[in-house]
Enzyme design. Structure first.
Site, PDB file in Angstrom:
ATOM      1  CG  ASP A  16      -1.803   1.118   1.408  1.00  7.95           C
ATOM      2  OD1 ASP A  16      -1.629   2.141   0.702  1.00  7.95           O
ATOM      3  OD2 ASP A  16      -2.717   1.019   2.244  1.00  7.95           O
ATOM      4  CB  ILE A  17       1.526   3.912  -2.509  1.00  3.86           C
ATOM      5  CG1 ILE A  17       2.758   4.764  -2.831  1.00  3.86           C
ATOM      6  CG2 ILE A  17       0.244   4.737  -2.567  1.00  3.86           C
ATOM      7  CD1 ILE A  17       2.861   5.218  -4.262  1.00  3.86           C
ATOM      8  CG  ASN A  30      -9.620  13.193 -10.444  1.00  4.73           C
ATOM      9  OD1 ASN A  30      -9.735  14.420 -10.314  1.00  4.73           O
ATOM     10  ND2 ASN A  30     -10.116  12.344  -9.574  1.00  4.73           N
ATOM     11  N   GLY A  38      -9.526   4.796  -5.978  1.00  8.95           N
ATOM     12  CA  GLY A  38      -8.237   4.135  -6.115  1.00  8.95           C
ATOM     13  C   GLY A  38      -7.178   4.712  -5.194  1.00  8.95           C
ATOM     14  CG  ASP A  40      -6.871  11.046  -6.113  1.00  7.68           C
ATOM     15  OD1 ASP A  40      -6.211  11.668  -5.266  1.00  7.68           O
ATOM     16  OD2 ASP A  40      -7.595  11.599  -6.962  1.00  7.68           O
ATOM     17  CB  SER A 128      -2.730   5.113 -16.542  1.00  6.26           C
ATOM     18  OG  SER A 128      -2.730   6.520 -16.669  1.00  6.26           O
ATOM     19  CB  THR A 129      -2.459   0.011 -14.066  1.00 10.35           C
ATOM     20  OG1 THR A 129      -2.288   0.158 -12.646  1.00 10.35           O
ATOM     21  CG2 THR A 129      -1.171   0.326 -14.787  1.00 10.35           C
ATOM     22  N   GLY A 130      -5.506   1.466 -13.084  1.00 12.36           N
ATOM     23  CA  GLY A 130      -6.719   1.127 -12.335  1.00 12.36           C
ATOM     24  C   GLY A 130      -7.954   1.596 -13.078  1.00 12.36           C
TER      25      GLY A 130
HETATM   26  P1  ADP Z   1      -5.723   5.520 -12.378  1.00 11.59           P
HETATM   27  O1  ADP Z   1      -6.962   6.372 -12.366  1.00 11.59           O
HETATM   28  O2  ADP Z   1      -4.475   6.295 -12.759  1.00 11.59           O
HETATM   29  O3  ADP Z   1      -5.903   4.260 -13.167  1.00 11.59           O
HETATM   30  P2  ADP Z   1      -6.062   4.090  -9.837  1.00 11.59           P
HETATM   31  O4  ADP Z   1      -5.870   4.648  -8.483  1.00 11.59           O
HETATM   32  O5  ADP Z   1      -7.439   3.657 -10.226  1.00 11.59           O
HETATM   33  O6  ADP Z   1      -5.449   5.171 -10.845  1.00 11.59           O
HETATM   34  O7  ADP Z   1      -5.124   2.837 -10.018  1.00 11.59           O
HETATM   35  C1  ADP Z   1      -3.727   2.919 -10.220  1.00 11.59           C
HETATM   36  C2  ADP Z   1      -3.079   1.684  -9.605  1.00 11.59           C
HETATM   37  O8  ADP Z   1      -2.961   1.881  -8.199  1.00 11.59           O
HETATM   38  C3  ADP Z   1      -3.864   0.394  -9.798  1.00 11.59           C
HETATM   39  O9  ADP Z   1      -2.931  -0.615 -10.205  1.00 11.59           O
HETATM   40  C4  ADP Z   1      -4.402   0.100  -8.405  1.00 11.59           C
HETATM   41  O10 ADP Z   1      -4.492  -1.299  -8.156  1.00 11.59           O
HETATM   42  C5  ADP Z   1      -3.329   0.698  -7.532  1.00 11.59           C
HETATM   43  N1  ADP Z   1      -3.698   1.067  -6.157  1.00 11.59           N
HETATM   44  C6  ADP Z   1      -4.908   1.341  -5.623  1.00 11.59           C
HETATM   45  N2  ADP Z   1      -4.798   1.651  -4.331  1.00 11.59           N
HETATM   46  C7  ADP Z   1      -3.460   1.582  -4.024  1.00 11.59           C
HETATM   47  C8  ADP Z   1      -2.691   1.766  -2.830  1.00 11.59           C
HETATM   48  N3  ADP Z   1      -3.250   2.119  -1.675  1.00 11.59           N
HETATM   49  N4  ADP Z   1      -1.338   1.596  -2.916  1.00 11.59           N
HETATM   50  C9  ADP Z   1      -0.749   1.265  -4.080  1.00 11.59           C
HETATM   51  N5  ADP Z   1      -1.415   1.073  -5.230  1.00 11.59           N
HETATM   52  C10 ADP Z   1      -2.755   1.222  -5.200  1.00 11.59           C
END
Ligand code: ADP
Length: 175
Positions: A16-17, A30, A38, A40, A128-130
């Site tokens: 988890d970042i 965004n 996600g 954000d 961008s992968t979510g």
């Molecule tokens: P985007 O709109 O750029 O696609 P997202 O937040 O939907 O952004 O997803 C980007 C990536 O971050 C995805 O691979 C998602 O699984 C991952 N992600 C979501 N929550 C976390 C977190 N708490 N820590 C790390 N990665 C995360």
């Protein structure tokens, strides 16, 4: 490479970042800068209102129309174990238009902002992968290639991948 010709050290962790300790944490924001789902949403929840207040100030000043795709801007990191959050807006995946350079730009611009701040350790999510649906392998290739090719004084770029599939996609990009 930095001025000494040393390559940035690229590392990969699954997790988890918002739990990372780093000088700067990159947010896949965004363009409204006012929060979303996600990563954000997780960053704003964990970091608290200081981040959103700073984002609102940016909207009221330099970024009245929001932050354009491919650009990056920093705010304080609130309660996160980091000094700054670098917000960058990834492109939405398109099957008909090649937006790769915008995804590369997110990584270049985030490193440029990190250099301006003097950040030495920077944690990146898989931008961008979510919600934006970019295919994982392709996003991983663009992210890692761009970081390797960008001159920076950042010493460690840590890609923080939420699940094992993303971790494998990113970690397998290193020779
Ligand atoms: P985007 O709109 O750029 O696609 P997202 O937040 O939907 O952004 O997803 C980007 C990536 O971050 C995805 O691979 C998602 O699984 C991952 N992600 C979501 N929550 C976390 C977190 N708490 N820590 C790390 N990665 C995360």
């Amino acid at each position: 490479m930095d001025e000494d010709g040393t390559m940035v050290h690229i590392t990969f962790v699954q997790g988890d970042i918002t739990r990372q300790q780093a000088d700067a944490i990159v947010n896949a924001a965004n363009s409204s800068l006012l929060g979303g789902g996600g990563v954000d949403g997780a960053i704003h929840r964990a970091g608290g209102p200081e981040i959103l207040d700073a984002c609102r100030d940016l909207r009221a000043s330099h970024y009245g129309k929001g932050l354009p795709t491919g650009r990056a801007v920093a705010t304080p990191a609130g309660r996160l174990a980091a000094r700054w959050v670098i917000h960058t807006v990834g492109p939405v995946w398109s099957a008909t238009e090649d937006r790769s350079d915008l995804l590369a730009s997110c990584h270049r611009e985030s490193l440029r902002v990190a250099d301006e701040l003097g950040a030495k350790t920077v944690a990146f999510p898989a931008i961008s992968t979510g919600i934006f649906r970019w295919p994982l392998e392709d996003a991983a290739r663009i992210a890692v290639e761009t970081v390797r090719a960008t001159p920076t004084a950042v010493e460690e770029v840590r890609f923080v991948l939420f699940d094992e599939r993303a971790y494998e996609a990113f970690a397998s990009q290193m020779p």
